[in-house]
Design a protein around this motif. Sequence first.
Motif, mmCIF file in Angstrom:
data_model
loop_
_atom_site.group_PDB
_atom_site.id
_atom_site.type_symbol
_atom_site.label_atom_id
_atom_site.label_comp_id
_atom_site.label_asym_id
_atom_site.label_seq_id
_atom_site.Cartn_x
_atom_site.Cartn_y
_atom_site.Cartn_z
ATOM 1 N N ASP A 1 -9.835 -25.511 18.196
ATOM 2 C CA ASP A 1 -9.203 -23.813 19.162
ATOM 3 C C ASP A 1 -9.277 -24.004 20.379
ATOM 4 O OD1 ASP A 1 -8.056 -23.795 16.035
ATOM 5 O OD2 ASP A 1 -9.820 -22.128 16.061
ATOM 6 N N ASP A 2 -10.222 -23.637 20.639
ATOM 7 C CA ASP A 2 -10.440 -23.462 22.343
ATOM 8 C C ASP A 2 -9.305 -24.307 23.022
ATOM 9 O OD1 ASP A 2 -11.610 -22.269 24.885
ATOM 10 O OD2 ASP A 2 -13.606 -22.622 23.665
ATOM 11 N N MET A 3 -9.969 -25.976 22.638
ATOM 12 C CA MET A 3 -9.145 -26.575 23.721
ATOM 13 C C MET A 3 -7.587 -26.383 23.666
ATOM 14 S SD MET A 3 -9.307 -30.767 22.571
ATOM 15 C CE MET A 3 -10.709 -31.135 23.307
ATOM 16 N N GLN A 4 -6.976 -26.199 22.087
ATOM 17 C CA GLN A 4 -5.744 -25.895 22.366
ATOM 18 C C GLN A 4 -5.406 -24.778 23.368
ATOM 19 O OE1 GLN A 4 -3.404 -28.560 21.454
ATOM 20 N NE2 GLN A 4 -2.076 -27.282 22.009
ATOM 21 N N ALA A 5 -6.208 -23.905 22.561
ATOM 22 C CA ALA A 5 -5.866 -22.721 23.620
ATOM 23 C C ALA A 5 -6.015 -22.983 25.624
ATOM 24 C CB ALA A 5 -7.163 -21.423 23.181
ATOM 25 N N THR A 6 -7.077 -23.708 25.927
ATOM 26 C CA THR A 6 -6.748 -23.501 27.275
ATOM 27 C C THR A 6 -5.161 -25.170 27.199
ATOM 28 O OG1 THR A 6 -9.264 -23.735 27.319
ATOM 29 C CG2 THR A 6 -8.885 -24.979 28.928
ATOM 30 N N ILE A 7 -5.311 -25.613 26.926
ATOM 31 C CA ILE A 7 -4.192 -26.457 27.364
ATOM 32 C C ILE A 7 -2.780 -25.700 27.204
ATOM 33 C CG2 ILE A 7 -2.466 -28.553 26.551
ATOM 34 C CD1 ILE A 7 -4.945 -29.870 25.175
ATOM 35 N N THR A 8 -2.500 -25.261 25.836
ATOM 36 C CA THR A 8 -1.259 -23.953 26.272
ATOM 37 C C THR A 8 -1.804 -22.845 26.987
ATOM 38 O OG1 THR A 8 -1.772 -24.115 23.367
ATOM 39 C CG2 THR A 8 -0.308 -22.349 24.363
ATOM 40 N N ARG A 9 -2.621 -22.394 27.605
ATOM 41 C CA ARG A 9 -2.187 -21.076 28.748
ATOM 42 C C ARG A 9 -2.340 -21.748 29.988
ATOM 43 N NH1 ARG A 9 -6.869 -19.844 27.453
ATOM 44 N NH2 ARG A 9 -8.445 -20.187 30.095
ATOM 45 N N PHE A 10 -2.601 -22.999 30.134
ATOM 46 C CA PHE A 10 -2.443 -23.526 31.675
ATOM 47 C C PHE A 10 -0.867 -25.541 32.005
ATOM 48 C CE2 PHE A 10 -6.766 -22.394 31.963
ATOM 49 C CZ PHE A 10 -6.493 -22.099 32.740
ATOM 50 N N THR B 1 -10.978 -27.922 35.699
ATOM 51 C CA THR B 1 -9.562 -29.255 36.138
ATOM 52 C C THR B 1 -8.527 -28.363 35.335
ATOM 53 O OG1 THR B 1 -11.656 -30.059 35.640
ATOM 54 C CG2 THR B 1 -9.292 -30.984 35.770
ATOM 55 N N LEU B 2 -8.169 -28.064 34.985
ATOM 56 C CA LEU B 2 -6.325 -27.493 34.490
ATOM 57 C C LEU B 2 -5.952 -26.086 35.054
ATOM 58 C CD1 LEU B 2 -6.333 -28.214 30.419
ATOM 59 C CD2 LEU B 2 -5.973 -30.098 32.313
ATOM 60 N N SER B 3 -6.699 -25.080 35.147
ATOM 61 C CA SER B 3 -6.488 -24.151 36.104
ATOM 62 C C SER B 3 -6.132 -24.478 37.596
ATOM 63 C CB SER B 3 -8.161 -23.185 36.324
ATOM 64 O OG SER B 3 -7.065 -22.454 37.368
ATOM 65 N N ARG B 4 -6.960 -25.551 38.478
ATOM 66 C CA ARG B 4 -7.091 -26.058 39.761
ATOM 67 C C ARG B 4 -5.571 -27.239 40.184
ATOM 68 N NH1 ARG B 4 -11.432 -27.086 43.157
ATOM 69 N NH2 ARG B 4 -13.137 -26.154 42.659
ATOM 70 N N PHE B 5 -5.367 -28.298 38.821
ATOM 71 C CA PHE B 5 -3.916 -29.039 39.149
ATOM 72 C C PHE B 5 -3.161 -28.513 38.900
ATOM 73 C CE2 PHE B 5 -2.180 -32.416 36.836
ATOM 74 C CZ PHE B 5 -1.422 -33.496 38.224
ATOM 75 N N PHE B 6 -3.275 -27.808 37.396
ATOM 76 C CA PHE B 6 -1.697 -26.655 37.396
ATOM 77 C C PHE B 6 -1.437 -25.634 37.717
ATOM 78 C CE2 PHE B 6 -2.822 -29.423 32.891
ATOM 79 C CZ PHE B 6 -1.396 -29.917 33.073
ATOM 80 N N GLY B 7 -2.564 -25.007 38.672
ATOM 81 C CA GLY B 7 -2.099 -23.798 39.802
ATOM 82 C C GLY B 7 -1.424 -24.240 40.592
#
Length: 250
Positions: free
Chosen positions: A119-128, A74-80
């Motif tokens: 950690d996984d959640m925050q890494a995903t948020i930070t990446r996108f 979802t974050l990849s789609r929306f922020f991309g």
Amino acid sequence: MKRKIKRFVILTDTHGDLRDLPTIKAACNFATDFKPDLLIHMGDNWDLRAYRRGADEADQCCDPTEDFKAAEDTLSRFFGAYNPAKKVYLSGNHDHPRLERFLESPKAMIRQHASALLDDMQATITRFSDYNMPYDKRGGVFEYEGMRFLHGYNHGLNSASALGRAYGTAIMGHVHAFGRFDVPNFDQSVSYTVGCACAIDQGYNRGHVGTLRQKNGFAYGFLDESKGFHDVHFAQKMPNGKFFLPTEWN
């Protein structure tokens, strides 16, 4: 030099593997054409129903793997959807808070499991995202061009009015419903609540009549603080699955 009016698109409450993919796709397609200055996800990108207080046996058996896969997608789609835009993530009550309480568990395995997921959640948020903010009534408010954006810290039929009285001109998610309230103050503040991009009817709310007002959709609009101007629109999913965009009439 003439000041440019800023544009934004909001998506909120996508809830991991309970997401409504047609709503997310509609928001992304719109953002690609709209070319906003700001893309904001207002939280609850994860659902984590197995970790909620009072989770029943069925919810406790839900593996978070699919939840995390869907949340990342979802974050990849929306922020991309439009790369030049600034990308903001505002944590919701289904995100970090659902896991943080397990960090206090007396059982080491539970603490380690929760820590790894966080950690996984925050890494995903930070990446996108370019900016991300915690779930916090003070520290979780993003201000831009005279508008305050937040996940939301109240609920119920009067949530839009409660938002306006606390934060002035502001937009929140959390309640899965569209709403507006004109605040009776000197600044003529206006507050808004935004519909969700997840499954509306779920097991826990089958007897909650108040959830009949919930709708799928997203929000978008225009801002210019120097002129004291804002214009907010709701893109709502109709019963036929199509989306009504108010600006299509313009």
